[in-house]
Design an enzyme around this catalytic site. Structure first.
Site, PDB file in Angstrom:
ATOM      1  N   ARG A 160      44.393  70.183  47.633  1.00 34.25           N
ATOM      2  CA  ARG A 160      45.060  70.200  48.951  1.00 34.25           C
ATOM      3  C   ARG A 160      44.143  70.691  50.071  1.00 34.25           C
ATOM      4  O   ARG A 160      44.618  71.248  51.064  1.00 34.25           O
ATOM      5  CB  ARG A 160      46.319  71.081  48.950  1.00 34.25           C
ATOM      6  CG  ARG A 160      47.322  70.750  47.890  1.00 34.25           C
ATOM      7  CD  ARG A 160      48.097  69.470  48.181  1.00 34.25           C
ATOM      8  NE  ARG A 160      49.219  69.382  47.289  1.00 34.25           N
ATOM      9  CZ  ARG A 160      49.185  68.829  46.074  1.00 34.25           C
ATOM     10  NH1 ARG A 160      48.076  68.258  45.629  1.00 34.25           N
ATOM     11  NH2 ARG A 160      50.261  68.810  45.318  1.00 34.25           N
ATOM     12  N   SER A 232      56.445  70.894  49.859  1.00 34.18           N
ATOM     13  CA  SER A 232      56.079  72.211  49.305  1.00 34.18           C
ATOM     14  C   SER A 232      55.549  73.072  50.439  1.00 34.18           C
ATOM     15  O   SER A 232      54.565  72.709  51.082  1.00 34.18           O
ATOM     16  CB  SER A 232      54.972  72.067  48.268  1.00 34.18           C
ATOM     17  OG  SER A 232      55.362  71.150  47.294  1.00 34.18           O
ATOM     18  N   GLU A 327      50.931  75.883  52.455  1.00 34.18           N
ATOM     19  CA  GLU A 327      50.187  74.616  52.527  1.00 34.18           C
ATOM     20  C   GLU A 327      50.430  74.002  53.904  1.00 34.18           C
ATOM     21  O   GLU A 327      49.593  73.291  54.448  1.00 34.18           O
ATOM     22  CB  GLU A 327      50.723  73.674  51.430  1.00 34.18           C
ATOM     23  CG  GLU A 327      50.140  72.284  51.489  1.00 34.18           C
ATOM     24  CD  GLU A 327      50.664  71.373  50.374  1.00 34.18           C
ATOM     25  OE1 GLU A 327      50.919  71.863  49.267  1.00 34.18           O
ATOM     26  OE2 GLU A 327      50.813  70.171  50.642  1.00 34.18           O
TER      27      GLU A 327
END
Ligand code: FAD
Ligand code: NAP
Length: 331
Positions: A160, A232, A327
Site C-alpha cells: 500500500r 480499510s 491507510e
C-alpha cells in the site's frame, strides 16, 4: 476543462468539504497551462475520493484528471501492454481487460477509484497488488509542468505504498498508467475464500474469478452509497517475529501471515479484540462486519472520524503495544 469555485469535493466518506477552486483537465497540455495560471496556490490532486478523509475545506486548487482511454501499445501471444488514462474508473478498466482476455487484474475487481490512484496507492486485494502489473507511470510535475516517466522500480512500491505517497507526495499529477497484462490466464485463488466461492464452477476463467470476488466484496464491505466509508481505514501492521511470538503466547488464536520483514497481523482482528467492532464514537463508527472499516453514521465530520481513529489506535497500542496507522489520506 471544467472549473468550479467553492465546489464540494466528492469523497466516499460522505464528508462535506469544499475546494476554493475545483478543476478537471482533459490533457497534459491543459494541465500544464492551468499550473501556470494557479502558480503559488496550494494544490491537491484527487481521484474518485475513495481513500480521502477531509477534516476541513481545501483552501486552494483541487485537481482531477479527465484523461480517459485505454490504448493497446503492444500485444503478442503472451502479454498485452496497455496505456490507460488516469481518469478511467478502475473497475471499468478491470472489466474491459477481463472482457478482452487480458488477465492479472481480475483479483482487483470492484476496488473503487480511478486508474491514476491505483499507481499512487499500490492498490491490493486477494493476493494481487497493482505493482505486479504496472510497467510505468506517466506524470506531470505540479511544480513546473514537466513530464516525467517513472518505471516500476522508480515507484518504490511496497505494501500500500509508493514514492507518490512518500517522498514525492503531492508533487506529481499522474496522467497515464501503463500495465502489462497476461494473455495466458493463471488464476490466483490462494487467498481468503475465493476457492470456496468458485466451488461448482466448471471452468475457472478470469471472468469467473472477477464475478466471485465481486460477490465476496459485496457481501462483506459496506457500500459507500449507503454508508459513507473509505474501505480499510488502517493498514495491517507488520511486527518483528519476536514480538509476534510473545503475543502468540497470550493469544494463541491470533491470525497472522508471514511478511518480508516480519509477521503481518490483520488490524481488523486487533481492533475487534479491543471491543470496537460495531461501536460508535459520536457520529462515526467501526463497521459491524469488518472492523478495519470506519463508517460515517450519517452526518459525521472529518474530525469525528479522526477522533474515532485516534481512540482505536490508542486502545490497540495500549493492549498489544502495536502501532496501527491509517491507510486513508487525511487532509
Ligand atoms: P483518491 O481517494 O481520490 O486519492 C487517493 C490518493 O491518490 C490521494 O493521495 C490523491 O492525492 C492521490 N491521487 C489520486 N489520483 C491522482 C492522480 N491522477 N495523480 C496524482 N495523485 C493522485 N484499496 C485497496 O488497495 N484495496 C481494496 O480492496 C480496497 N477496497 C476498498 C473498498 C471500499 C468500499 C472503499 C471505499 C475503498 C477501498 N479501497 C481499497 C481504497 C481505495 O479504493 C483505493 O485507495 C483507491 O485507489 C483510491 O482511488 P481514488 O481514485 O478514489 O483516489
Ligand atoms: P480477509 O480476507 O478477511 O483477511 C483479513 C486480513 O488478513 C486482510 O487484510 C489480509 O491482508 C490478510 N490476509 C488474508 N488472507 C491472507 C493470505 N492468504 N496471505 C496474506 N494475508 C492474508 O480480508 P477482507 O477484509 O475480506 O479483504 C479482502 C481483500 O481485499 C484483502 O486483500 C484486503 O486488503 C482487500 N481490501 C482492501 C481494502 C482497502 O481499503 N485497502 C478494503 C477492502 C478489502 P491484506 O490486506 O494485506 O491483503
Amino acid at each position: 476543462m471544467k472549473r468550479h469555485e467553492f465546489h464540494p469535493i466528492y469523497n466516499t466518506f460522505g464528508i462535506a468539504a469544499k475546494a476554493r477552486l475545483f478543476v478537471e483537465y482533459d490533457s497534459e497540455a491543459e494541465l500544464q497551462a492551468l499550473l501556470k495560471d494557479v502558480a503559488g496556490l496550494p494544490l491537491l490532486h484527487v481521484g474518485g475520493g475513495s481513500n480521502l478523509l477531509f477534516t476541513k475545506d481545501f483552501d486552494g486548487v483541487v485537481l482531477h484528471s479527465g484523461i480517459r482511454g485505454i490504448e493497446v501499445l503492444e500485444e503478442n501471444d503472451e502479454t498485452a501492454l496497455l496505456r490507460a488514462g488516469a481518469g478511467e474508473v478502475w473497475d471499468d478498466f478491470v472489466a474491459h481487460c477481463v472482457a478482452q482476455g487480458w488477465s492479472g487484474v481480475e483479483n482487483l475487481s470492484l476496488i473503487p477509484g480511478e486508474v491514476g490512484a491505483s499507481a499512487v496507492q499500490n492498490i491490493g486485494a486477494y493476493g494481487v497488488e497493482a505493482k505486479d502489473v504496472i510497467e510505468r507511470v506517466e506524470a506531470v510535475s505540479l511544480a513546473d509542468g514537466t513530464l516525467r516517466t517513472f518505471v516500476n522500480s522508480d515507484c518504490r512500491y511496497a505494501y500500500r505504498q509508493s514514492i507518490f505517497k512518500q517522498e514525492l507526495r503531492g508533487q506529481y499529477a499522474i496522467t497515464h498508467v501503463v500495465y502489462r497484462l497476461s494473455r495466458q490466464f493463471v488464476p490466483q485463488l490462494d487467498y481468503g475464500n475465493i476457492r470456496a466461492q468458485l466451488e461448482g464452477v466448471e471452468q475457472v476463467t478470469a471472468q469467473a474469478v472477477r464475478d466471485a470476488i465481486i460477490r465476496i466484496r459485496q457481501s462483506k464491505l459496506p457500500d459507500p452509497q449507503v454508508q459513507g466509508n473509505a474501505g480499510s481505514f488502517f493498514m495491517n501492521p507488520v511486527v518483528p517475529r519476536e514480538q509476534f511470538e510473545q503475543l502468540q503466547k497470550d493469544y494463541p488464536q491470533i491470525p497472522h501471515y508471514d511478511a518480508a520483514n516480519g509477521v503481518k497481523i490483520p488490524a481488523g482482528w486487533l481492533i475487534e479484540q479491543c471491543g470496537w467492532k460495531g461501536k460508535s464514537l459520536g457520529r462515526a463508527a467501526v463497521h459491524d462486519r469488518q472492523a478495519l472499516v470506519l463508517v460515517n453514521n450519517g452526518d459525521a465530520t472529518g474530525s469525528d472520524v479522526l477522533a474515532l481513529s485516534n481512540a482505536v489506535c490508542a486502545d490497540v497500542k495500549e493492549r498489544f503495544n502495536i502501532d496501527i496507522r491509517p491507510e486513508v489520506n487525511i487532509f
